[in-house]
Design a protein around this motif. Structure first.
Motif, PDB file in Angstrom:
ATOM      1  N   LEU A   1      -9.702  12.005  19.856  1.00  7.27           N
ATOM      2  CA  LEU A   1      -8.408  12.440  19.533  1.00  7.27           C
ATOM      3  C   LEU A   1      -7.892  13.790  20.325  1.00  7.27           C
ATOM      4  CD1 LEU A   1      -8.605  12.257  15.503  1.00  7.27           C
ATOM      5  CD2 LEU A   1      -8.426  10.378  17.077  1.00  7.27           C
ATOM      6  N   VAL A   2      -6.827  13.760  20.646  1.00  9.45           N
ATOM      7  CA  VAL A   2      -6.077  14.868  21.164  1.00  9.45           C
ATOM      8  C   VAL A   2      -4.853  15.102  20.413  1.00  9.45           C
ATOM      9  CG1 VAL A   2      -5.053  15.780  23.303  1.00  9.45           C
ATOM     10  CG2 VAL A   2      -7.296  14.318  23.556  1.00  9.45           C
ATOM     11  N   GLY A   3      -4.848  16.207  19.786  1.00  8.21           N
ATOM     12  CA  GLY A   3      -3.489  16.509  18.956  1.00  8.21           C
ATOM     13  C   GLY A   3      -3.823  17.150  17.784  1.00  8.21           C
ATOM     14  N   GLU A   4      -3.281  16.996  16.805  1.00 16.14           N
ATOM     15  CA  GLU A   4      -3.517  17.484  15.489  1.00 16.14           C
ATOM     16  C   GLU A   4      -3.922  16.573  14.450  1.00 16.14           C
ATOM     17  OE1 GLU A   4       0.302  20.134  15.126  1.00 16.14           O
ATOM     18  OE2 GLU A   4       1.017  18.302  16.090  1.00 16.14           O
ATOM     19  N   THR A   5      -4.270  17.128  13.373  1.00 17.65           N
ATOM     20  CA  THR A   5      -4.919  16.447  11.990  1.00 17.65           C
ATOM     21  C   THR A   5      -3.812  15.423  11.629  1.00 17.65           C
ATOM     22  OG1 THR A   5      -6.099  18.242  11.458  1.00 17.65           O
ATOM     23  CG2 THR A   5      -5.522  16.661   9.754  1.00 17.65           C
ATOM     24  N   THR A   6      -4.356  14.078  11.359  1.00 17.93           N
ATOM     25  CA  THR A   6      -3.504  13.043  11.380  1.00 17.93           C
ATOM     26  C   THR A   6      -3.212  12.972   9.378  1.00 17.93           C
ATOM     27  OG1 THR A   6      -5.341  11.623  10.476  1.00 17.93           O
ATOM     28  CG2 THR A   6      -4.671  11.530  12.630  1.00 17.93           C
ATOM     29  N   CYS A   7      -2.399  12.329   9.063  1.00 17.28           N
ATOM     30  CA  CYS A   7      -1.671  12.609   7.837  1.00 17.28           C
ATOM     31  C   CYS A   7      -2.784  12.379   6.548  1.00 17.28           C
ATOM     32  CB  CYS A   7      -0.471  11.902   7.479  1.00 17.28           C
ATOM     33  SG  CYS A   7      -0.663  10.093   7.224  1.00 17.28           S
ATOM     34  N   GLY A   8      -3.569  11.334   6.718  1.00 20.05           N
ATOM     35  CA  GLY A   8      -4.670  11.232   5.555  1.00 20.05           C
ATOM     36  C   GLY A   8      -4.171   9.883   4.597  1.00 20.05           C
ATOM     37  N   LYS A   9      -3.971   8.824   4.981  1.00 21.26           N
ATOM     38  CA  LYS A   9      -3.617   7.836   4.156  1.00 21.26           C
ATOM     39  C   LYS A   9      -4.491   6.461   4.197  1.00 21.26           C
ATOM     40  CE  LYS A   9       1.052   8.849   4.087  1.00 21.26           C
ATOM     41  NZ  LYS A   9       2.766   8.552   4.261  1.00 21.26           N
ATOM     42  N   PRO A  10      -5.779   6.520   3.442  1.00 26.40           N
ATOM     43  CA  PRO A  10      -6.682   5.320   3.632  1.00 26.40           C
ATOM     44  C   PRO A  10      -6.325   4.169   2.765  1.00 26.40           C
ATOM     45  CG  PRO A  10      -7.535   7.251   2.401  1.00 26.40           C
ATOM     46  CD  PRO A  10      -6.267   7.541   2.991  1.00 26.40           C
ATOM     47  N   TYR A  11      -5.047   4.353   2.031  1.00 24.84           N
ATOM     48  CA  TYR A  11      -4.528   3.293   1.460  1.00 24.84           C
ATOM     49  C   TYR A  11      -3.469   2.193   1.827  1.00 24.84           C
ATOM     50  CZ  TYR A  11      -6.436   7.193  -1.670  1.00 24.84           C
ATOM     51  OH  TYR A  11      -7.172   8.267  -2.250  1.00 24.84           O
ATOM     52  N   GLY A  12      -3.424   1.255   1.034  1.00 26.98           N
ATOM     53  CA  GLY A  12      -2.461   0.355   1.297  1.00 26.98           C
ATOM     54  C   GLY A  12      -2.012  -0.620   0.039  1.00 26.98           C
ATOM     55  N   PHE A  13      -0.944  -1.593   0.374  1.00 21.67           N
ATOM     56  CA  PHE A  13      -0.647  -2.476  -0.714  1.00 21.67           C
ATOM     57  C   PHE A  13      -0.101  -3.754  -0.001  1.00 21.67           C
ATOM     58  CE2 PHE A  13       2.418   1.112   0.043  1.00 21.67           C
ATOM     59  CZ  PHE A  13       2.979   0.557   1.280  1.00 21.67           C
ATOM     60  N   TYR A  14       0.387  -4.821  -1.169  1.00 26.30           N
ATOM     61  CA  TYR A  14       0.814  -5.762  -0.597  1.00 26.30           C
ATOM     62  C   TYR A  14       2.277  -5.754  -1.192  1.00 26.30           C
ATOM     63  CZ  TYR A  14      -3.346  -8.892  -0.400  1.00 26.30           C
ATOM     64  OH  TYR A  14      -4.363  -9.383   0.050  1.00 26.30           O
ATOM     65  N   PRO A  15       3.288  -5.681  -0.230  1.00 30.83           N
ATOM     66  CA  PRO A  15       4.723  -5.603  -0.617  1.00 30.83           C
ATOM     67  C   PRO A  15       5.132  -6.713  -1.477  1.00 30.83           C
ATOM     68  CG  PRO A  15       4.612  -5.366   1.663  1.00 30.83           C
ATOM     69  CD  PRO A  15       3.366  -5.851   1.224  1.00 30.83           C
ATOM     70  N   THR A  16       5.820  -6.371  -2.822  1.00 31.64           N
ATOM     71  CA  THR A  16       6.162  -7.550  -3.588  1.00 31.64           C
ATOM     72  C   THR A  16       7.670  -7.320  -4.323  1.00 31.64           C
ATOM     73  OG1 THR A  16       3.854  -7.370  -4.610  1.00 31.64           O
ATOM     74  CG2 THR A  16       5.770  -8.201  -5.929  1.00 31.64           C
ATOM     75  N   SER A  17       8.030  -8.435  -3.862  1.00 33.25           N
ATOM     76  CA  SER A  17       9.722  -8.233  -4.156  1.00 33.25           C
ATOM     77  C   SER A  17      10.205  -9.045  -5.384  1.00 33.25           C
ATOM     78  CB  SER A  17      10.441  -9.148  -2.912  1.00 33.25           C
ATOM     79  OG  SER A  17      10.320  -8.420  -1.792  1.00 33.25           O
ATOM     80  N   ASN A  18      11.103  -8.457  -6.108  1.00 33.52           N
ATOM     81  CA  ASN A  18      11.681  -9.010  -7.197  1.00 33.52           C
ATOM     82  C   ASN A  18      13.171  -8.616  -7.374  1.00 33.52           C
ATOM     83  OD1 ASN A  18      11.048 -10.565  -9.722  1.00 33.52           O
ATOM     84  ND2 ASN A  18      11.534  -8.594 -10.837  1.00 33.52           N
ATOM     85  N   CYS A  19      13.714  -9.764  -7.615  1.00 36.49           N
ATOM     86  CA  CYS A  19      15.366  -9.387  -7.624  1.00 36.49           C
ATOM     87  C   CYS A  19      15.932  -8.380  -6.816  1.00 36.49           C
ATOM     88  CB  CYS A  19      15.502  -8.691  -9.096  1.00 36.49           C
ATOM     89  SG  CYS A  19      14.942  -9.976 -10.338  1.00 36.49           S
ATOM     90  N   GLY A  20      15.877  -8.723  -5.333  1.00 37.52           N
ATOM     91  CA  GLY A  20      16.293  -7.875  -4.132  1.00 37.52           C
ATOM     92  C   GLY A  20      15.725  -6.747  -3.789  1.00 37.52           C
ATOM     93  N   ARG A  21      14.679  -6.378  -4.494  1.00 33.69           N
ATOM     94  CA  ARG A  21      14.216  -5.034  -3.966  1.00 33.69           C
ATOM     95  C   ARG A  21      12.533  -5.199  -4.091  1.00 33.69           C
ATOM     96  NH1 ARG A  21      16.695  -0.683  -3.669  1.00 33.69           N
ATOM     97  NH2 ARG A  21      15.375   1.363  -3.330  1.00 33.69           N
TER      98      ARG A  21
END
Length: 530
Positions: free
Chosen positions: A400-420
């Motif tokens: 790595l060259v730069g700065e500390t990353t944001c720290g997000k080891p999480y995720g999801f399945y996007p789920t749609s309902n009624c236009g959102r």
């Protein structure tokens, strides 16, 4: 077998499409609202696609017929309640809140998250959000983004805020107005960006930095790196923002060939350009690659896996896994969305048809590298971090060259309902060695001592030079290390050093502004594939 892969289209939603309802399904809808009972969570499919304002016709982006039928606001809210209770990673930390009194499904969804804190004292769930399904669908078929053509580099979201122009797309409204890399935003529509700290101020800042529609006009006051303050009027437009940029083959001071590419988002339209870049680097015999992810907030885990494979190759990967997902304790062995037995995400070795969600028979090109350099800032998130962590899991030399990353080891399945489309944290990812606890980011260190430290060089994002210039601090640092095997002593621009000396407040003080028009770019997203 189906493997987890990137989310593609809102029409290919994964939590079920239909099911019964508390109304008369035979007539295609109901106006009878379901009843909330504390502690009772019915199957979410009883409520799915029953909408207070159902859409008609077909999606212009997917061509699929909308599944909406007449329902009520309570149907939409009860769907979110049951779905969150079943799939949310920290469902045990959710309060059972009565939807009554919330004016919209979006407002109710906003409270369906944990209020817990991480070990560092930061909010555990900083990633909960929703967006119009039309925006989600459009992002998966196009690199056109509504706005000014600016990649914002937001170094502090709370007072005293630091909002810089990371770069302005050539020919965009921002470029034509004379904005350039390193400009620091002082006011938006007369509102103090740096120190303003009421919700009304934050709303105004967000609206001005991230216009919701085209043809919005906003006034921005900025200070240039030269110390000049100026005010510009910007009108939002649809701007083509290529995700793969500044591709070039450079030569370090010892004559070694180094490939460089700036990559700003793991989204399906980038696949072809990444393949082209790897082929170019292979043909020109590069020894090292500098992958610039400083403004890459994440996206598709599948594309992240593909790129990791292209940069490492079969001799490094040796059939090992790229990322292993862990869901909540209701589902120790089963994916709660697909219902299938959990299997790790592999290093994808083939091209992918992202519209169909299928692997193709075309092999991906690969490189045989000495080292991979990844340029990082606090804007390097999620699927970008997964690439670094995944390659560390198979012992590839990544610096790595730069700065500390944001720290997000999480995720999801996007789920749609009624236009959102809703994004609720559903899994945590880890590499082949079982590591994924980089909650506070991955940090470059000359001599790593902690798991979250990665060998490399600490360098501050250099706004005094264009991204992709060999004189720019992060790229110059990587080229120096490529030639000499050690970190340089960097001299940043005096103007920049003065700005960055401003203290960043402790976690929890002040109100935060948004960091992206589309938070999806800051997450890891998956979907099954056959």
């Amino acid at each position: 077998m189906r493997y987890p892969i990137t989310a593609l289209m809102g029409a290919v939603m994964l939590a079920g499409c239909g099911g019964g309802s508390s109304g008369d399904a035979a007539t295609g809808g109901t106006t009878v609202a379901p009843t909330y009972t504390a502690g009772v969570y019915n199957d979410e499919n009883q409520y799915k696609n029953y909408c207070a304002s159902p859409r008609s016709g077909k999606s212009p982006y997917t061509g699929e017929t909308y599944p909406d039928r007449q329902g009520t606001l309570m149907h939409e809210q009860m769907f979110l309640r049951s779905w969150s209770h079943r799939t949310y990673l920290w469902y045990r930390e959710l309060s059972d809140i009565n939807p009554a009194g919330y004016a919209s499904a979006e407002d109710y969804f906003d409270v369906l998250k944990t209020s817990g804190l991480s070990e560092s004292g930061a909010k555990k769930d900083k990633y909960h959000f929703s967006e119009p399904t039309s925006d989600y669908e459009q992002s998966n078929v196009s690199q056109v983004v509504g706005g000014y053509g600016i990649e914002w580099a937001i170094r502090a979201t709370k007072p005293p805020r630091q909002v810089y122009v990371g770069y302005a797309e050539t020919g965009s409204p921002a470029d034509l107005a004379g904005l350039t890399r390193g400009d620091l935003v002082l006011t938006v529509d007369g509102v103090d960006v740096v120190n303003g700290d009421t919700q009304a101020v934050v709303n105004s800042i967000n609206a001005g930095l991230f216009p919701a529609k085209v043809n919005e006009t906003h006034s921005l006051s900025v200070r240039t790196l030269g110390g000049v303050t100026k005010t510009v009027q910007l009108r939002s437009a649809d701007v083509n923002m290529p995700l793969v940029r500044n591709r070039q083959v450079l030569t370090n001071s010892k004559g070694g060939k180094v490939g460089y590419v700036q990559f700003n988002g793991f989204s399906a339209p980038a696949q072809a350009d990444l393949i082209s870049a790897v082929k170019q680097f292979s043909q020109q015999g590069v020894q090292d690659v500098v992958l610039d992810l400083r403004y890459n907030g994440g996206g598709s885990l599948a594309l992240s896996s593909q790129l990791a494979y292209m940069l490492s190759g079969p001799n490094v990967v040796q059939g090992r896994l790229y990322n292993r997902l862990t869901f909540n304790d209701k589902y120790p062995n089963t994916d709660p969305v697909t219902g299938e037995t959990l299997s790790p995400i592999p290093f994808y070795t083939k091209e992918i048809d992202y519209n169909a969600g299928k692997l193709l028979n075309t092999d991906l090109p690969t490189l045989t590298l000495r080292r991979l350099y990844v340029l990082t800032t606090g804007g390097t998130c999620s699927a970008s971090e997964a690439l670094v962590n995944g390659l560390r899991g198979v012992d590839m030399e990544v610096l790595l060259v730069g700065e500390t990353t944001c720290g997000k080891p999480y995720g999801f399945y996007p789920t749609s309902n009624c236009g959102r489309t809703y994004y609720s944290i559903q899994f945590k990812g880890s590499n082949a060695k079982g590591y994924g606890d980089f909650f506070d980011g991955l940090t470059p260190a000359t001599t790593p001592a902690l798991n979250a430290e990665v060998k490399g060089c600490k360098v501050t994002d250099d706004f005094s030079q264009p991204v992709g210039s060999i004189s720019e601090g992060l790229l110059a640092g990587a080229l120096y290390h490529s030639a000499n095997g050690s970190c340089p002593v960097m001299q940043q621009a005096v103007a920049q050093a003065t700005e960055l000396a401003s203290p960043v407040p402790a976690v929890g003080l002040g109100l935060s502004i948004k960091t992206s028009a589309r938070p999806l770019q800051n997450e890891a997203v998956i979907q099954p594939i056959n």
